[in-house]
Design a protein around this motif. Structure first.
Motif, PDB file in Angstrom:
ATOM      1  N   LYS A  46       0.839  -1.199   0.000  1.00  0.00           N
ATOM      2  CA  LYS A  46       0.000   0.000   0.000  1.00  0.00           C
ATOM      3  C   LYS A  46       0.875   1.251   0.000  1.00  0.00           C
ATOM      4  O   LYS A  46       2.050   1.205   0.378  1.00  0.00           O
ATOM      5  N   LYS A  47       0.287   2.347  -0.453  1.00  0.00           N
ATOM      6  CA  LYS A  47       0.974   3.625  -0.623  1.00  0.00           C
ATOM      7  C   LYS A  47       2.043   3.557  -1.723  1.00  0.00           C
ATOM      8  O   LYS A  47       3.027   4.302  -1.694  1.00  0.00           O
ATOM      9  N   THR A  48       1.839   2.667  -2.695  1.00  0.00           N
ATOM     10  CA  THR A  48       2.719   2.605  -3.863  1.00  0.00           C
ATOM     11  C   THR A  48       2.243   3.621  -4.890  1.00  0.00           C
ATOM     12  O   THR A  48       1.043   3.719  -5.173  1.00  0.00           O
ATOM     13  N   LEU A  49       3.163   4.364  -5.446  1.00  0.00           N
ATOM     14  CA  LEU A  49       2.837   5.336  -6.484  1.00  0.00           C
ATOM     15  C   LEU A  49       2.991   4.675  -7.854  1.00  0.00           C
ATOM     16  O   LEU A  49       4.065   4.187  -8.210  1.00  0.00           O
ATOM     17  N   PHE A  50       1.920   4.644  -8.624  1.00  0.00           N
ATOM     18  CA  PHE A  50       1.946   4.109  -9.976  1.00  0.00           C
ATOM     19  C   PHE A  50       1.941   5.266 -10.967  1.00  0.00           C
ATOM     20  O   PHE A  50       1.128   6.179 -10.849  1.00  0.00           O
ATOM     21  N   HIS A  51       2.839   5.206 -11.942  1.00  0.00           N
ATOM     22  CA  HIS A  51       2.857   6.223 -12.986  1.00  0.00           C
ATOM     23  C   HIS A  51       2.613   5.561 -14.332  1.00  0.00           C
ATOM     24  O   HIS A  51       3.315   4.633 -14.706  1.00  0.00           O
ATOM     25  N   LEU A  52       1.593   6.033 -15.038  1.00  0.00           N
ATOM     26  CA  LEU A  52       1.252   5.489 -16.346  1.00  0.00           C
ATOM     27  C   LEU A  52       1.649   6.484 -17.427  1.00  0.00           C
ATOM     28  O   LEU A  52       1.217   7.643 -17.398  1.00  0.00           O
ATOM     29  N   CYS A  53       2.476   6.047 -18.351  1.00  0.00           N
ATOM     30  CA  CYS A  53       2.881   6.900 -19.476  1.00  0.00           C
ATOM     31  C   CYS A  53       2.013   6.549 -20.679  1.00  0.00           C
ATOM     32  O   CYS A  53       2.260   5.564 -21.384  1.00  0.00           O
ATOM     33  N   HIS A  54       0.968   7.341 -20.907  1.00  0.00           N
ATOM     34  CA  HIS A  54       0.060   7.102 -22.028  1.00  0.00           C
ATOM     35  C   HIS A  54       0.810   7.136 -23.361  1.00  0.00           C
ATOM     36  O   HIS A  54       0.503   6.368 -24.274  1.00  0.00           O
ATOM     37  N   TYR A  55       1.764   8.019 -23.450  1.00  0.00           N
ATOM     38  CA  TYR A  55       2.497   8.185 -24.705  1.00  0.00           C
ATOM     39  C   TYR A  55       3.235   6.899 -25.070  1.00  0.00           C
ATOM     40  O   TYR A  55       3.207   6.460 -26.215  1.00  0.00           O
ATOM     41  N   ALA A  56       3.894   6.278 -24.088  1.00  0.00           N
ATOM     42  CA  ALA A  56       4.643   5.045 -24.351  1.00  0.00           C
ATOM     43  C   ALA A  56       3.710   3.906 -24.724  1.00  0.00           C
ATOM     44  O   ALA A  56       3.980   3.131 -25.664  1.00  0.00           O
ATOM     45  N   VAL A  57       2.581   3.784 -24.006  1.00  0.00           N
ATOM     46  CA  VAL A  57       1.623   2.714 -24.291  1.00  0.00           C
ATOM     47  C   VAL A  57       1.053   2.856 -25.698  1.00  0.00           C
ATOM     48  O   VAL A  57       0.863   1.871 -26.418  1.00  0.00           O
ATOM     49  N   SER A  58       0.795   4.092 -26.120  1.00  0.00           N
ATOM     50  CA  SER A  58       0.206   4.341 -27.439  1.00  0.00           C
ATOM     51  C   SER A  58       1.128   3.944 -28.585  1.00  0.00           C
ATOM     52  O   SER A  58       0.680   3.773 -29.722  1.00  0.00           O
ATOM     53  N   TYR A  59       2.421   3.810 -28.296  1.00  0.00           N
ATOM     54  CA  TYR A  59       3.386   3.447 -29.332  1.00  0.00           C
ATOM     55  C   TYR A  59       3.903   2.012 -29.155  1.00  0.00           C
ATOM     56  O   TYR A  59       4.904   1.641 -29.749  1.00  0.00           O
ATOM     57  N   GLU A  60       3.203   1.226 -28.339  1.00  0.00           N
ATOM     58  CA  GLU A  60       3.603  -0.163 -28.120  1.00  0.00           C
ATOM     59  C   GLU A  60       3.280  -0.993 -29.365  1.00  0.00           C
ATOM     60  O   GLU A  60       2.114  -1.159 -29.737  1.00  0.00           O
ATOM     61  N   GLU A  61       4.315  -1.506 -30.020  1.00  0.00           N
ATOM     62  CA  GLU A  61       4.132  -2.172 -31.312  1.00  0.00           C
ATOM     63  C   GLU A  61       3.316  -3.453 -31.202  1.00  0.00           C
ATOM     64  O   GLU A  61       2.634  -3.836 -32.158  1.00  0.00           O
ATOM     65  N   SER A  62       3.365  -4.124 -30.050  1.00  0.00           N
ATOM     66  CA  SER A  62       2.587  -5.351 -29.903  1.00  0.00           C
ATOM     67  C   SER A  62       1.088  -5.062 -29.851  1.00  0.00           C
ATOM     68  O   SER A  62       0.262  -5.949 -30.098  1.00  0.00           O
ATOM     69  N   ILE A  63       0.733  -3.826 -29.535  1.00  0.00           N
ATOM     70  CA  ILE A  63      -0.674  -3.424 -29.482  1.00  0.00           C
ATOM     71  C   ILE A  63      -1.081  -2.693 -30.753  1.00  0.00           C
ATOM     72  O   ILE A  63      -2.169  -2.921 -31.304  1.00  0.00           O
ATOM     73  N   PHE A  64      -0.189  -1.807 -31.251  1.00  0.00           N
ATOM     74  CA  PHE A  64      -0.463  -1.024 -32.454  1.00  0.00           C
ATOM     75  C   PHE A  64       0.626  -1.282 -33.494  1.00  0.00           C
ATOM     76  O   PHE A  64       1.698  -0.671 -33.427  1.00  0.00           O
ATOM     77  N   PRO A  65       0.395  -2.195 -34.434  1.00  0.00           N
ATOM     78  CA  PRO A  65       1.385  -2.431 -35.492  1.00  0.00           C
ATOM     79  C   PRO A  65       1.694  -1.144 -36.245  1.00  0.00           C
ATOM     80  O   PRO A  65       0.814  -0.318 -36.485  1.00  0.00           O
ATOM     81  N   ASP A  66       2.963  -0.978 -36.607  1.00  0.00           N
ATOM     82  CA  ASP A  66       3.413   0.236 -37.296  1.00  0.00           C
ATOM     83  C   ASP A  66       2.971   1.475 -36.518  1.00  0.00           C
ATOM     84  O   ASP A  66       2.267   2.347 -37.038  1.00  0.00           O
ATOM     85  N   PRO A  67       3.371   1.588 -35.261  1.00  0.00           N
ATOM     86  CA  PRO A  67       2.821   2.614 -34.365  1.00  0.00           C
ATOM     87  C   PRO A  67       3.132   4.050 -34.762  1.00  0.00           C
ATOM     88  O   PRO A  67       2.410   4.971 -34.372  1.00  0.00           O
TER      89      PRO A  67
END
Length: 220
Positions: free
Chosen positions: A102-123
């Motif tokens: 508990k009290k762990t800080l999670f940081h999500l980088c939307h920009y990095a996820v949006s360019y993930e090739e396994s999710i978006f081919p030819d990102p």
């Protein structure tokens, strides 16, 4: 909510929807200028749904899937908020094979996820057809591959207002103007300044479609 709280919330919604939507529209026009074929497809879709001088309604927007897909693809490439964070304050949780106290800080980088090739081919490529049903059976989007407005109870309150604003503006601009890229051929890259925005000005040419049509008739 009190009247003061309501007025404060509405003010925040309006202020938060200025640079955010204008940046997204700028990026959309930037890519449409570089992709004349996609721009022409959008133009044909808009004039079919809204012939003449008709201003689009919410019902008309439902008939323009490419318009929606262009905005979604733009937000994938350029998420307005490139990253955010949350703290799990109450309980420890297990995600996959990892235990987070508990009290762990999670940081999500939307920009990095949006360019993930396994999710978006030819990102790196602007491909609105990713978001069209039946556009490409080989492309199956992960439901959380791109969440520019967040998700759940902390999702953006102004999402629907922002989307309608962008649909209306982009459809009206494309209906009246043909967009061409900067004659200097400059490439514009994004930069993070709290919001993700263009690092340099986006210079475009706006050619009046009615004037172009008159010129074509005169020379025919």
């Amino acid at each position: 909510m009190t009247i003061t709280e309501i007025l404060g919330s509405i003010t925040e919604l309006l202020l938060a929807g200025v640079d955010t939507t204008s940046n997204t529209i700028s990026w959309s026009l930037y890519h449409l200028a570089k992709e004349p074929q996609i721009q022409e497809q959008l133009y044909q879709e808009v004039i079919r749904a809204c012939p003449g001088d008709k201003v689009p309604t919410s019902d008309d927007i439902t008939k323009m899937p490419l318009l929606k897909a262009i905005i979604r693809e733009t937000l994938r490439l350029y998420p307005v908020v490139p990253g955010n964070a949350r703290i799990t304050a109450e309980n420890e949780i297990v995600v996959g094979d990892y235990l987070f106290p508990k009290k762990t800080l999670f940081h999500l980088c939307h920009y990095a996820v949006s360019y993930e090739e396994s999710i978006f081919p030819d990102p790196q490529t602007f491909l609105p057809q990713r978001w069209l049903r039946g556009g490409d059976d080989k492309i199956k989007q992960h439901p959380f591959g791109s969440i520019p407005f967040g998700f759940g109870i902390r999702a953006c309150l102004g999402r629907r207002v922002a989307e309608l604003e962008m649909y209306l503006l982009l459809s009206r601009v494309i209906k009246h103007y043909k967009i061409r890229p900067d004659p200097a051929g400059k490439t514009v890259k994004p930069i993070a300044r709290t919001l993700l925005c263009p690092a340099t000005p986006i210079n475009l040419q706006f050619l009046d479609r009615r004037a172009l049509q008159e010129e074509e008739r005169a020379t025919a």
